[in-house]
Design a protein around this motif. Structure first.
Motif, PDB file in Angstrom:
ATOM      1  N   VAL A 100       0.828  -1.205   0.000  1.00  0.00           N
ATOM      2  CA  VAL A 100       0.000   0.000   0.000  1.00  0.00           C
ATOM      3  C   VAL A 100       0.864   1.257   0.000  1.00  0.00           C
ATOM      4  O   VAL A 100       0.599   2.222  -0.732  1.00  0.00           O
ATOM      5  CB  VAL A 100      -0.956  -0.006   1.215  1.00  0.00           C
ATOM      6  N   SER A 101       1.917   1.263   0.795  1.00  0.00           N
ATOM      7  CA  SER A 101       2.781   2.436   0.882  1.00  0.00           C
ATOM      8  C   SER A 101       3.475   2.715  -0.444  1.00  0.00           C
ATOM      9  O   SER A 101       3.535   3.864  -0.912  1.00  0.00           O
ATOM     10  CB  SER A 101       3.822   2.243   1.986  1.00  0.00           C
ATOM     11  N   GLN A 102       3.991   1.661  -1.078  1.00  0.00           N
ATOM     12  CA  GLN A 102       4.686   1.850  -2.348  1.00  0.00           C
ATOM     13  C   GLN A 102       3.730   2.310  -3.447  1.00  0.00           C
ATOM     14  O   GLN A 102       4.067   3.194  -4.236  1.00  0.00           O
ATOM     15  CB  GLN A 102       5.385   0.552  -2.762  1.00  0.00           C
ATOM     16  N   ALA A 103       2.545   1.702  -3.493  1.00  0.00           N
ATOM     17  CA  ALA A 103       1.577   2.083  -4.524  1.00  0.00           C
ATOM     18  C   ALA A 103       1.079   3.510  -4.296  1.00  0.00           C
ATOM     19  O   ALA A 103       0.856   4.264  -5.256  1.00  0.00           O
ATOM     20  CB  ALA A 103       0.414   1.106  -4.536  1.00  0.00           C
ATOM     21  N   SER A 104       0.923   3.908  -3.035  1.00  0.00           N
ATOM     22  CA  SER A 104       0.484   5.272  -2.728  1.00  0.00           C
ATOM     23  C   SER A 104       1.528   6.290  -3.181  1.00  0.00           C
ATOM     24  O   SER A 104       1.196   7.342  -3.743  1.00  0.00           O
ATOM     25  CB  SER A 104       0.224   5.416  -1.221  1.00  0.00           C
ATOM     26  N   GLU A 105       2.789   5.967  -2.947  1.00  0.00           N
ATOM     27  CA  GLU A 105       3.858   6.866  -3.381  1.00  0.00           C
ATOM     28  C   GLU A 105       3.893   6.967  -4.905  1.00  0.00           C
ATOM     29  O   GLU A 105       4.118   8.042  -5.469  1.00  0.00           O
ATOM     30  CB  GLU A 105       5.198   6.358  -2.855  1.00  0.00           C
ATOM     31  N   TYR A 106       3.645   5.842  -5.583  1.00  0.00           N
ATOM     32  CA  TYR A 106       3.610   5.846  -7.048  1.00  0.00           C
ATOM     33  C   TYR A 106       2.519   6.799  -7.553  1.00  0.00           C
ATOM     34  O   TYR A 106       2.747   7.599  -8.472  1.00  0.00           O
ATOM     35  CB  TYR A 106       3.358   4.432  -7.571  1.00  0.00           C
ATOM     36  N   LEU A 107       1.328   6.725  -6.965  1.00  0.00           N
ATOM     37  CA  LEU A 107       0.225   7.583  -7.395  1.00  0.00           C
ATOM     38  C   LEU A 107       0.544   9.055  -7.166  1.00  0.00           C
ATOM     39  O   LEU A 107       0.287   9.908  -8.033  1.00  0.00           O
ATOM     40  CB  LEU A 107      -1.058   7.206  -6.647  1.00  0.00           C
ATOM     41  N   ALA A 108       1.083   9.374  -5.996  1.00  0.00           N
ATOM     42  CA  ALA A 108       1.387  10.771  -5.679  1.00  0.00           C
ATOM     43  C   ALA A 108       2.424  11.345  -6.633  1.00  0.00           C
ATOM     44  O   ALA A 108       2.392  12.536  -6.979  1.00  0.00           O
ATOM     45  CB  ALA A 108       1.880  10.876  -4.241  1.00  0.00           C
ATOM     46  N   THR A 109       3.318  10.495  -7.113  1.00  0.00           N
ATOM     47  CA  THR A 109       4.398  10.954  -7.991  1.00  0.00           C
ATOM     48  C   THR A 109       3.952  11.063  -9.444  1.00  0.00           C
ATOM     49  O   THR A 109       4.361  11.989 -10.160  1.00  0.00           O
ATOM     50  CB  THR A 109       5.598   9.985  -7.903  1.00  0.00           C
ATOM     51  N   HIS A 110       3.098  10.141  -9.907  1.00  0.00           N
ATOM     52  CA  HIS A 110       2.824  10.031 -11.338  1.00  0.00           C
ATOM     53  C   HIS A 110       1.506  10.646 -11.796  1.00  0.00           C
ATOM     54  O   HIS A 110       1.335  10.881 -13.000  1.00  0.00           O
ATOM     55  CB  HIS A 110       2.850   8.557 -11.752  1.00  0.00           C
ATOM     56  N   ALA A 111       0.554  10.882 -10.899  1.00  0.00           N
ATOM     57  CA  ALA A 111      -0.738  11.440 -11.330  1.00  0.00           C
ATOM     58  C   ALA A 111      -0.571  12.904 -11.722  1.00  0.00           C
ATOM     59  O   ALA A 111      -0.169  13.727 -10.890  1.00  0.00           O
ATOM     60  CB  ALA A 111      -1.772  11.291 -10.223  1.00  0.00           C
ATOM     61  N   ILE A 166      -7.157   9.709  -6.519  1.00  0.00           N
ATOM     62  CA  ILE A 166      -7.905  10.043  -5.301  1.00  0.00           C
ATOM     63  C   ILE A 166      -8.786   8.864  -4.882  1.00  0.00           C
ATOM     64  O   ILE A 166      -8.893   8.533  -3.696  1.00  0.00           O
ATOM     65  CB  ILE A 166      -8.753  11.310  -5.536  1.00  0.00           C
ATOM     66  N   ALA A 167      -9.399   8.206  -5.881  1.00  0.00           N
ATOM     67  CA  ALA A 167     -10.234   7.039  -5.577  1.00  0.00           C
ATOM     68  C   ALA A 167      -9.402   5.915  -4.975  1.00  0.00           C
ATOM     69  O   ALA A 167      -9.853   5.200  -4.069  1.00  0.00           O
ATOM     70  CB  ALA A 167     -10.938   6.565  -6.848  1.00  0.00           C
ATOM     71  N   GLY A 168      -8.167   5.759  -5.482  1.00  0.00           N
ATOM     72  CA  GLY A 168      -7.291   4.735  -4.927  1.00  0.00           C
ATOM     73  C   GLY A 168      -6.923   5.010  -3.482  1.00  0.00           C
ATOM     74  O   GLY A 168      -6.945   4.111  -2.636  1.00  0.00           O
ATOM     75  N   PHE A 169      -6.576   6.274  -3.178  1.00  0.00           N
ATOM     76  CA  PHE A 169      -6.256   6.631  -1.793  1.00  0.00           C
ATOM     77  C   PHE A 169      -7.465   6.398  -0.884  1.00  0.00           C
ATOM     78  O   PHE A 169      -7.330   5.900   0.237  1.00  0.00           O
ATOM     79  CB  PHE A 169      -5.826   8.098  -1.722  1.00  0.00           C
ATOM     80  N   GLU A 170      -8.654   6.777  -1.367  1.00  0.00           N
ATOM     81  CA  GLU A 170      -9.862   6.598  -0.566  1.00  0.00           C
ATOM     82  C   GLU A 170     -10.099   5.118  -0.252  1.00  0.00           C
ATOM     83  O   GLU A 170     -10.494   4.760   0.859  1.00  0.00           O
ATOM     84  CB  GLU A 170     -11.072   7.170  -1.297  1.00  0.00           C
ATOM     85  N   ALA A 171      -9.848   4.247  -1.234  1.00  0.00           N
ATOM     86  CA  ALA A 171     -10.115   2.817  -1.061  1.00  0.00           C
ATOM     87  C   ALA A 171      -9.329   2.229   0.102  1.00  0.00           C
ATOM     88  O   ALA A 171      -9.826   1.360   0.823  1.00  0.00           O
ATOM     89  CB  ALA A 171      -9.795   2.066  -2.355  1.00  0.00           C
ATOM     90  N   VAL A 172      -8.080   2.705   0.285  1.00  0.00           N
ATOM     91  CA  VAL A 172      -7.243   2.147   1.360  1.00  0.00           C
ATOM     92  C   VAL A 172      -7.229   3.042   2.593  1.00  0.00           C
ATOM     93  O   VAL A 172      -6.446   2.818   3.527  1.00  0.00           O
ATOM     94  CB  VAL A 172      -5.802   1.893   0.866  1.00  0.00           C
ATOM     95  N   GLY A 173      -8.103   4.061   2.608  1.00  0.00           N
ATOM     96  CA  GLY A 173      -8.240   4.908   3.791  1.00  0.00           C
ATOM     97  C   GLY A 173      -7.050   5.786   4.073  1.00  0.00           C
ATOM     98  O   GLY A 173      -6.747   6.074   5.235  1.00  0.00           O
ATOM     99  N   ARG A 174      -6.369   6.228   3.007  1.00  0.00           N
ATOM    100  CA  ARG A 174      -5.196   7.083   3.189  1.00  0.00           C
ATOM    101  C   ARG A 174      -5.441   8.458   2.576  1.00  0.00           C
ATOM    102  O   ARG A 174      -5.995   8.549   1.474  1.00  0.00           O
ATOM    103  CB  ARG A 174      -3.968   6.461   2.511  1.00  0.00           C
ATOM    104  N   PRO A 175      -5.015   9.516   3.250  1.00  0.00           N
ATOM    105  CA  PRO A 175      -5.088  10.839   2.636  1.00  0.00           C
ATOM    106  C   PRO A 175      -4.021  10.970   1.562  1.00  0.00           C
ATOM    107  O   PRO A 175      -2.918  10.427   1.693  1.00  0.00           O
ATOM    108  CB  PRO A 175      -4.816  11.797   3.807  1.00  0.00           C
ATOM    109  N   SER A 176      -4.342  11.681   0.495  1.00  0.00           N
ATOM    110  CA  SER A 176      -3.348  11.892  -0.547  1.00  0.00           C
ATOM    111  C   SER A 176      -2.303  12.891  -0.074  1.00  0.00           C
ATOM    112  O   SER A 176      -2.650  13.948   0.461  1.00  0.00           O
ATOM    113  CB  SER A 176      -4.010  12.417  -1.820  1.00  0.00           C
ATOM    114  N   PRO A 177      -1.024  12.591  -0.269  1.00  0.00           N
ATOM    115  CA  PRO A 177       0.000  13.573   0.114  1.00  0.00           C
ATOM    116  C   PRO A 177      -0.052  14.843  -0.722  1.00  0.00           C
ATOM    117  O   PRO A 177       0.535  15.850  -0.350  1.00  0.00           O
ATOM    118  CB  PRO A 177       1.312  12.806  -0.113  1.00  0.00           C
TER     119      PRO A 177
END
Length: 708
Positions: A125-136, A146-157
Motif C-alpha cells: 500500500v505504501s509503495q503504490a500510494s507513493e507511485y500515485l502521488a508521484t505520477h498522477a 484520489i479514488a485509490g487513496f480513498e479505497a485504502v483509507g489514506r489521505p493523498s500527500p
C-alpha cells in the motif's frame, strides 16, 4: 361532509402517486453474480471478455460486482495471488498483468483490489500510494488516484495541491464545465473534492447542475454523445456523497435498459453486449439508489421464507379493497377508517426471526406488525404488535388483549427512524423472549411473564383507524425456528430435547429425520453453536444455524443432528468439548447411526471448535464444515485426509477472514480435499448462506476421505 371530502381527495392522491421502479430481484442479483463469477480464469484473475486474458482492471470490477450482489469469487485464494502478482516492486505501481508496465489508473485499481479483498500488506500500500502521488498529473489521473487513496483509507500527500488546482478550474457559480457536459464535469470534479474531504462552498449550485443534467431516459451524458452508464456513474457518485437524490425511479429504469439476458449490463442502452465494466457501474448505481431511499443495499434471503410473493395476496386474508400488491410491494391504503383493519397470514408461527422493510407514506398515520396473534370475530386481531407511526415507533404493544404498550422503544431506535422513508424491522421471538430492532438498532428486549399468553400465532399488518394513509411493505421474510420438545417418542421425526446420562448432566437437542425406523442406518451431524448460544437450556443451540435450515425443509436433511450446548468454549481440551464428544457417543448408542458418516460442523465459536475437535479426534469424522471460525494452521496435518468445506463472509472481522484463509491455505499445501467459500459483502452471519448451499447436504453425506 367537507372534512370527509378532503380525506377522500387525499386518499385518491395517494392512489394516483407514480409507479416506482423496483430494485434487483434475488433471481436477477444471482444472475448478475454468475455473470461476473464466470469470468474468472485458472490464474485467479478475471477477464474483461469471455475466454480472454486476465487483467487487474477486470478483476477489480468483478470482485466489486460480486460484493454488490453478495456472490462469491469461485477461487478467492487464487484471486489474491493474481492481484499480488500484478504489483511491480521496482516502480511501486500495479500493471494490468504480471510483468506488465504500471500506470496510474491500474495502480489505483490495484489499491481498490487490495481493499476489496482485505489484503493487509502495508508495504504494498505504501509503495503504490507513493507511485500515485508521484505520477498522477492529468485530471483523469488525479481523479482515479484520489479514488485509490480513498479505497485504502489514506489521505493523498498531494491533496492540498490537487484541491487548489480543481478549485481554480471552476466556474463563477461554483460548477465546472459548460453546456451538455456541465453535469458530467461538475459531478466528476465535485466527487473528487468530496473524496479529499473538501467542503463545497457552492453546494446548492453543484446539486442543481447534477439534477438538471439528468436526461429524459433517466441517465446522464458526458456531453459528447448520448447517455451511458459511465457518465451516469460519474455524476451519481457526487449526488450520492451529498445525499441529494435525483429521479431515482427514472435512473433505475435507465439501468434496466442496459441489462442483458446473461445477467450483465452493456455500457449503454444502445450497445448489445454486456461488459464487466458496464455491470460494475450498473450494480453500484442500483446500490446508491437503494441507499438514498433508505433501502438495504442487499436483502439477504438465505435461510428465510418469503411471506409475500410480490404479485398478489396469496397466503393472506383480509379486505382486498384496502390491501393489494403494487410494484412488488404489499400496500395498505386507507381512505379514512372508523376501525382498525388487518391483513393476516394464513400460516401460524411459534419461534421465529422476522424482518421486513416498510414505509409510512409521508410519515402520516399509524400501523403495525402483528405476530403470535389471532383473529377476533370480525376485523380485529389479538396479540403482540411491533408498532409503526405517531408516538409508538419501535414499541411493543399488546393489541386487543392488555391494550397497552408492553415496552417503549429505546431512544436510539427512535432516533434512527426515517419518518417518510424506508425503515427496517427485525422481530425475534424465542420462547418467552421478544426482541425488536429498528434500522439495525435494538429497540425492545421483553420477557413475557404471563404463562397464559399464547406463544404462537399469525402475522398481520395493520391500517389504523383515522384519516387517509398508506403503508408499504416489502421483503417480508420469516425464518421459522425449531422448538424442541421433551414429551413424545424420541424416535419420531422432529426435534427432541434430551438430557445426557453423563455427570454433570447436560441438556441437548436431537433432530430425527423423516423415515427413521430404528433399523435403517442414518448419517449423523454434530453441530457446535456460537458464543451467543451458550447456556444450559438445551434449546437455543438448535435455533441458530443448522437447526433453522433443517426446520425450513426437514425432508431435505436425511440425517440425525445433535445440538449440544457449551457453557464456556468448544476447545477440545475443555469440559464442554469433551461433553460434546460424550453426547455424540450417547446418541450413536441410542439411535441407528451409520458410523462411516459422522459430520462435524459449527459456526463462529463453534467453527473454531470444529477445527479443535477434528484435529484432536481426526479418526472420528467423515467431513468437516467450519463456518466463520478459524483454526490452527500448525495442526492442519492431522486432518489432511478429511474432506473439509469452509465458509466465511468477507466483511466479517479481520481475524475471522484471515484466520480462515490461513488454515485453508495450509490444507491446500498438504494436498487435502478442501474447498473454501467467501461470501462477498457478508458479515459475521455467513451460516444462513452456508447451510442453504444447494450442494452442501449431499457433499456432507458422501464419504470421501483420502488415503493416508
Amino acid at each position: 361532509m367537507k372534512q370527509h371530502l378532503i380525506g377522500l381527495l387525499a386518499w385518491l392522491a395517494i392512489l394516483a402517486s407514480h409507479a416506482e421502479a423496483q430494485s434487483l430481484s434475488v433471481i436477477d442479483r444471482n444472475e448478475t453474480a454468475q455473470f461476473a463469477a464466470s469470468r474468472q480464469n485458472p490464474d485467479g484473475g478475471f477477464a474483461a471478455e469471455p475466454r480472454g486474458a486476465s487483467s487487474l482492471g477486470a478483476t477489480t470490477a468483478a470482485v466489486r460486482v460480486l460484493r454488490y450482489t453478495t456472490g462469491s469469487i469461485p477461487d478467492v485464494l487464487a484471486c489474491l495471488d493474481f492481484v499480488r502478482s500484478c504489483f511491480d516492486p521496482e516502480t511501486g505501481g500495479f500493471a494490468q498483468n504480471p510483468g506488465g508496465t504500471p500506470d496510474v489508473g491500474t495502480t489505483a485499481s490495484g489499491l481498490m483490489a487490495l481493499s476489496e479483498l482485505r489484503l493487509a500488506d502495508e508495504q504494498l500500500v505504501s509503495q503504490a500510494s507513493e507511485y500515485l502521488a508521484t505520477h498522477a498529473q492529468t485530471f483523469p489521473e488525479v481523479r482515479i488516484a484520489i479514488a485509490g487513496f480513498e479505497a485504502v483509507g489514506r489521505p493523498s500527500p498531494k491533496a492540498e495541491e490537487w484541491t487548489r488546482e480543481l478549485l481554480d478550474s471552476r466556474n463563477d457559480d461554483g460548477t465546472w464545465g459548460e453546456g451538455r457536459s456541465l453535469a458530467f464535469d461538475t459531478g466528476g470534479t465535485a466527487a473528487a473534492l468530496l473524496r479529499m474531504d473538501h467542503d463545497l462552498e457552492r453546494r446548492d449550485a453543484v446539486i442543481q447542475a447534477i439534477l438538471a443534467g439528468q436526461q429524459a431516459d433517466g441517465g446522464w451524458t458526458s456531453g459528447a454523445g448520448g447517455t451511458d452508464l459511465s457518465a451516469s456513474y460519474r455524476v451519481m457518485r457526487a449526488a450520492y456523497m451529498m445525499g441529494s437524490p435525483p429521479d431515482l425511479d427514472a435512473l433505475r429504469q435507465f439501468v434496466a435498459q442496459c441489462r442483458r439476458d446473461d445477467g450483465g449490463y452493456s455500457p449503454s442502452p444502445q450497445e448489445k453486449e454486456a461488459t464487466l465494466g458496464g455491470t460494475y457501474m450498473a450494480t453500484i448505481l442500483l446500490r446508491w439508489t437503494d441507499q438514498l431511499e433508505g433501502l438495504p443495499p442487499v436483502v439477504e434471503t438465505a435461510g428465510f421464507v418469503s411471506l409475500f410473493n410480490g404479485q398478489d395476496l396469496t397466503g393472506w386474508e383480509g379486505d382486498d379493497s384496502l390491501w393489494f400488491a403494487r410494484n412488488g410491494m404489499l400496500v395498505g391504503s386507507s381512505p379514512g377508517l372508523n376501525r382498525n383493519e388487518f391483513l393476516a397470514t394464513n400460516d401460524r408461527f411459534a419461534d421465529f426471526v422476522f424482518r421486513c422493510t416498510f414505509r409510512l407514506r409521508d410519515g402520516a398515520g399509524n400501523s403495525g406488525i402483528q405476530f403470535r396473534s389471532e383473529r377476533l370475530a370480525g376485523h380485529e386481531m389479538i396479540g403482540y404488535q411491533a408498532d409503526i407511526g405517531e408516538d409508538y415507533w419501535g414499541s411493543l404493544y399488546d393489541e386487543s388483549r392488555r391494550n397497552r404498550v408492553l415496552e417503549r422503544a429505546s431512544e436510539r431506535a427512535r432516533t434512527s427512524i426515517r419518518l417518510d422513508g424506508w425503515n427496517q424491522y427485525v422481530i425475534r421471538a424465542m420462547g418467552d423472549q421478544i426482541r425488536l430492532s429498528l434500522n439495525g438498532v435494538p429497540s425492545v428486549d421483553y420477557v413475557e411473564s404471563d404463562p397464559k399468553i399464547p406463544d404462537a400465532g399469525r402475522f398481520a399488518v395493520q391500517l389504523h383507524s383515522g384519516g387517509p394513509m398508506e403503508i408499504q411493505f416489502r421483503d417480508l421474510l420469516v425464518q421459522p425456528l425449531p422448538r424442541p420438545r421433551l414429551e413424545g417418542n424420541p424416535e419420531t421425526p422432529g426435534f427432541h430435547l434430551r438430557t445426557s446420562r453423563m455427570e454433570p448432566k447436560s441438556r441437548y437437542t436431537v433432530f430425527v429425520p423423516d423415515g427413521y425406523d430404528g433399523v435403517k442406518l442414518f448419517p449423523i451431524v454434530l453441530f457446535l453453536h456460537g458464543a451467543g448460544e451458550r447456556g444450559d437450556d438445551g434449546i437455543l443451540p438448535s435455533q441458530v444455524g443448522l437447526g433453522p435450515s433443517i426446520a425450513s425443509n426437514p425432508g431435505a436433511h436425511p440425517y440425525i443432528a445433535v445440538f449440544p450446548q457449551a457453557r464456556e468454549t468448544w476447545s477440545a481440551a475443555s469440559p464442554d468439548g469433551k461433553a460434546a464428544i460424550t453426547i455424540l457417543d450417547e446418541v450413536i448408542a441410542d439411535y441407528a447411526v451409520d458410523r462411516s458418516r459422522i459430520v462435524l460442523t459449527g459456526l463462529s465459536m463453534g467453527g473454531m471448535g470444529t477445527w479443535s475437535l477434528a484435529t484432536t479426534y481426526p479418526d472420528r469424522f467423515s467431513a468437516l464444515v467450519p463456518i466463520c471460525g478459524p483454526g490452527d494452521p500448525e495442526r492442519a496435518e492431522r486432518i489432511r485426509t478429511i474432506p473439509t468445506w469452509g465458509f466465511v463472509g468477507d466483511e466479517d472481522r479481520e481475524p475471522f477472514v484471515t484466520g480462515m484463509r490461513e488454515i485453508v491455505q495450509s490444507l491446500k499445501a498438504l494436498g487435502a480435499p478442501v474447498q473454501y467459500t467467501e461470501y462477498r459483502g457478508v458479515g459475521h452471519n455467513s451460516w444462513d448462506r452456508a447451510y442453504a448451499e444447494p450442494e452442501l447436504v449431499e457433499w456432507m453425506l458422501t464419504p470421501r476421505r483420502i488415503a493416508q
